[in-house]
Design a protein around this motif. Structure first.
Motif, PDB file in Angstrom:
ATOM      1  N   ASN A  16       0.822  -1.216   0.000  1.00 27.17           N
ATOM      2  CA  ASN A  16       0.000   0.000   0.000  1.00 27.17           C
ATOM      3  C   ASN A  16       0.854   1.263   0.000  1.00 27.17           C
ATOM      4  OD1 ASN A  16      -2.332  -1.558   0.102  1.00 27.17           O
ATOM      5  ND2 ASN A  16      -2.416  -1.528   2.336  1.00 27.17           N
ATOM      6  N   ASP A  17       2.091   1.154   0.489  1.00 25.78           N
ATOM      7  CA  ASP A  17       2.969   2.326   0.548  1.00 25.78           C
ATOM      8  C   ASP A  17       3.473   2.745  -0.826  1.00 25.78           C
ATOM      9  OD1 ASP A  17       3.094   2.800   3.458  1.00 25.78           O
ATOM     10  OD2 ASP A  17       3.969   0.790   3.483  1.00 25.78           O
ATOM     11  N   GLU A  44       1.305   3.054  -3.394  1.00 28.62           N
ATOM     12  CA  GLU A  44       0.160   3.645  -4.072  1.00 28.62           C
ATOM     13  C   GLU A  44       0.085   5.151  -3.822  1.00 28.62           C
ATOM     14  OE1 GLU A  44      -3.532   1.618  -3.469  1.00 28.62           O
ATOM     15  OE2 GLU A  44      -2.584  -0.359  -3.346  1.00 28.62           O
ATOM     16  N   GLY A  45      -0.751   5.815  -4.641  1.00 34.98           N
ATOM     17  CA  GLY A  45      -0.953   7.249  -4.504  1.00 34.98           C
ATOM     18  C   GLY A  45       0.185   8.086  -5.032  1.00 34.98           C
ATOM     19  N   VAL A  64       2.558   3.156 -12.001  1.00 36.36           N
ATOM     20  CA  VAL A  64       1.547   3.504 -11.009  1.00 36.36           C
ATOM     21  C   VAL A  64       0.960   2.214 -10.440  1.00 36.36           C
ATOM     22  CG1 VAL A  64      -0.672   4.623 -10.594  1.00 36.36           C
ATOM     23  CG2 VAL A  64       0.998   5.692 -12.136  1.00 36.36           C
ATOM     24  N   PHE A  65       0.921   2.120  -9.113  1.00 33.73           N
ATOM     25  CA  PHE A  65       0.344   0.963  -8.428  1.00 33.73           C
ATOM     26  C   PHE A  65      -1.096   1.285  -8.027  1.00 33.73           C
ATOM     27  CE2 PHE A  65       4.857   0.478  -7.910  1.00 33.73           C
ATOM     28  CZ  PHE A  65       5.085  -0.891  -7.911  1.00 33.73           C
ATOM     29  N   ASP A  66      -1.970   0.304  -8.196  1.00 33.28           N
ATOM     30  CA  ASP A  66      -3.367   0.453  -7.789  1.00 33.28           C
ATOM     31  C   ASP A  66      -3.864  -0.923  -7.340  1.00 33.28           C
ATOM     32  OD1 ASP A  66      -5.956   1.179  -7.317  1.00 33.28           O
ATOM     33  OD2 ASP A  66      -6.489   1.497  -9.420  1.00 33.28           O
ATOM     34  N   GLY A  67      -3.704  -1.193  -6.051  1.00 32.00           N
ATOM     35  CA  GLY A  67      -4.084  -2.507  -5.537  1.00 32.00           C
ATOM     36  C   GLY A  67      -3.213  -3.596  -6.144  1.00 32.00           C
ATOM     37  N   GLU A  68      -3.856  -4.547  -6.825  1.00 35.23           N
ATOM     38  CA  GLU A  68      -3.135  -5.650  -7.460  1.00 35.23           C
ATOM     39  C   GLU A  68      -2.894  -5.393  -8.940  1.00 35.23           C
ATOM     40  OE1 GLU A  68      -5.365  -9.165  -6.670  1.00 35.23           O
ATOM     41  OE2 GLU A  68      -4.839  -9.205  -4.542  1.00 35.23           O
ATOM     42  N   ARG A  69      -3.030  -4.142  -9.364  1.00 28.88           N
ATOM     43  CA  ARG A  69      -2.812  -3.773 -10.754  1.00 28.88           C
ATOM     44  C   ARG A  69      -1.760  -2.685 -10.846  1.00 28.88           C
ATOM     45  NH1 ARG A  69      -4.338  -7.286 -14.184  1.00 28.88           N
ATOM     46  NH2 ARG A  69      -4.516  -5.664 -15.780  1.00 28.88           N
ATOM     47  N   VAL A  70      -1.053  -2.666 -11.973  1.00 31.42           N
ATOM     48  CA  VAL A  70      -0.103  -1.598 -12.269  1.00 31.42           C
ATOM     49  C   VAL A  70      -0.351  -1.124 -13.699  1.00 31.42           C
ATOM     50  CG1 VAL A  70       1.698  -2.381 -10.689  1.00 31.42           C
ATOM     51  CG2 VAL A  70       1.669  -3.237 -13.054  1.00 31.42           C
ATOM     52  N   GLU A  89       2.858   8.601  -8.625  1.00 33.31           N
ATOM     53  CA  GLU A  89       3.299   8.227  -9.963  1.00 33.31           C
ATOM     54  C   GLU A  89       4.822   8.148  -9.927  1.00 33.31           C
ATOM     55  OE1 GLU A  89       2.270   9.228 -14.564  1.00 33.31           O
ATOM     56  OE2 GLU A  89       2.678  10.953 -13.264  1.00 33.31           O
TER      57      GLU A  89
END
Length: 303
Positions: A185-186, A188-189, A212-218, A191
């Motif tokens: 989670n660290d 995320e948020g 960019v990280f978004d949960g289990e997707r990049v 770019e």
């Protein structure tokens, strides 16, 4: 000259003499001065850096192991920490003696006449990762990932915000706030923008390569095309793996296509992440089991 003129001149001279001289701000401390200064509080004797490095004598004659202190590049804060109206400089130092450990220190430097002197040094710890830092209200704040009670020395996981101030002419840690354990989670948020594709190889500033990280997707831009895919976090809090990855199929000049191919290949080989002076480091393992690192700088995500 008339008596009146003499009295007026005398009064003006006296008034000027009673008026305090305006304080002249000290010249800013330069990177060259920091890289060639003496630092206290690491060994019993001061450490004198030359071009940002100190190398001591080998522990055993002819041996390779020796004390080494390095001024960590890419990190410097400035601000008034002593209340004298002049700016001090805050730097990080890394010390090693040939073993697996690397001990980090934060140091405050001040100008004294023409010299730059170390007015305080404090230990950060062994293999501490720096996520962010700032200097506000005369205090140094550093967001770290450090070893927790159950952590192995190699693999710190504890997030903390630590604060130092100059107190009684020493650099003293005045506050520590532990904030839990590092996790995916660290990432995320933010770019993340690629700045280095490998050791000694800077990434181009145009076009940008992003992640960019978004949960289990990049998702991101790989130099020519957009890409997207999955990310899986492993048992270790800093373990991760990308894939499968897919992207658009636009054609670009050969140099950009080569950059894209190498970046995506390295991304598919990533096995862990860490932080280095506020930057994200992804460690990739190739088919020959050789490790390499990609380095990213973070910025707020674009809307």
């Amino acid at each position: 000259m008339s008596a009146t003129c003499v009295l007026l001149a005398t009064w003006l001279l006296a008034a000027c003499a009673d008026r305090p001289a305006e304080a002249v701000g000290a010249a800013p401390i330069t990177p060259e001065e920091l890289a060639n200064a003496a630092y206290l509080g690491i060994y019993d004797e001061p450490v004198h850096l030359t071009d940002g490095e100190y190398l001591g004598q080998p522990f055993v004659a002819g041996g390779a192991a020796r004390p080494r202190v390095l001024l960590i590049p890419g990190f410097s804060l400035s601000g008034d920490m002593t209340g004298d109206g002049n700016e001090e400089a805050v730097v990080l130092l890394a010390e090693s003696s040939g073993g697996s450990g690397t001990f980090d220190y934060v140091a405050v430097m001040s100008r004294s006449g023409d010299d730059v002197v170390n007015i305080g040094t404090a230990a950060l710890g062994d293999r501490v990762q720096i996520r962010d830092a700032g200097l506000e209200d005369g205090r140094v704040r550093i967001d770290v990932v450090q070893g927790g009670p159950e952590d192995a020395a190699c693999c710190p996981t504890q997030k903390a915000t630590r604060t130092w101030a100059i107190t009684d002419e020493q650099l003293v840690e005045v506050e520590t706030e532990v904030e839990g354990s590092l996790s995916g989670n660290d990432l995320e948020g933010v770019e993340w923008v690629l700045v280095s594709l490998g050791e000694g190889e800077d990434a181009p500033s145009e076009p940008e390569v992003t992640l960019v990280f978004d949960g289990e997707r990049v998702a991101g831009h790989s130099g020519c095309n957009r890409y997207m895919g999955g990310v899986t976090f492993g048992d270790g809090v800093s373990d991760l793996q990308f894939g499968p990855l897919a992207g658009t199929m636009m054609a670009c000049p050969s140099d950009l296509m080569d950059l894209e191919r190498r970046y995506l290949k390295a991304l598919e080989g990533v096995r862990r992440f860490s932080f280095l002076v506020g930057q994200l480091v992804l460690t990739s393992i190739d088919e020959d089991e050789q490790a390499s690192t990609m380095i990213f700088e973070g910025r707020p995500p674009r809307m």
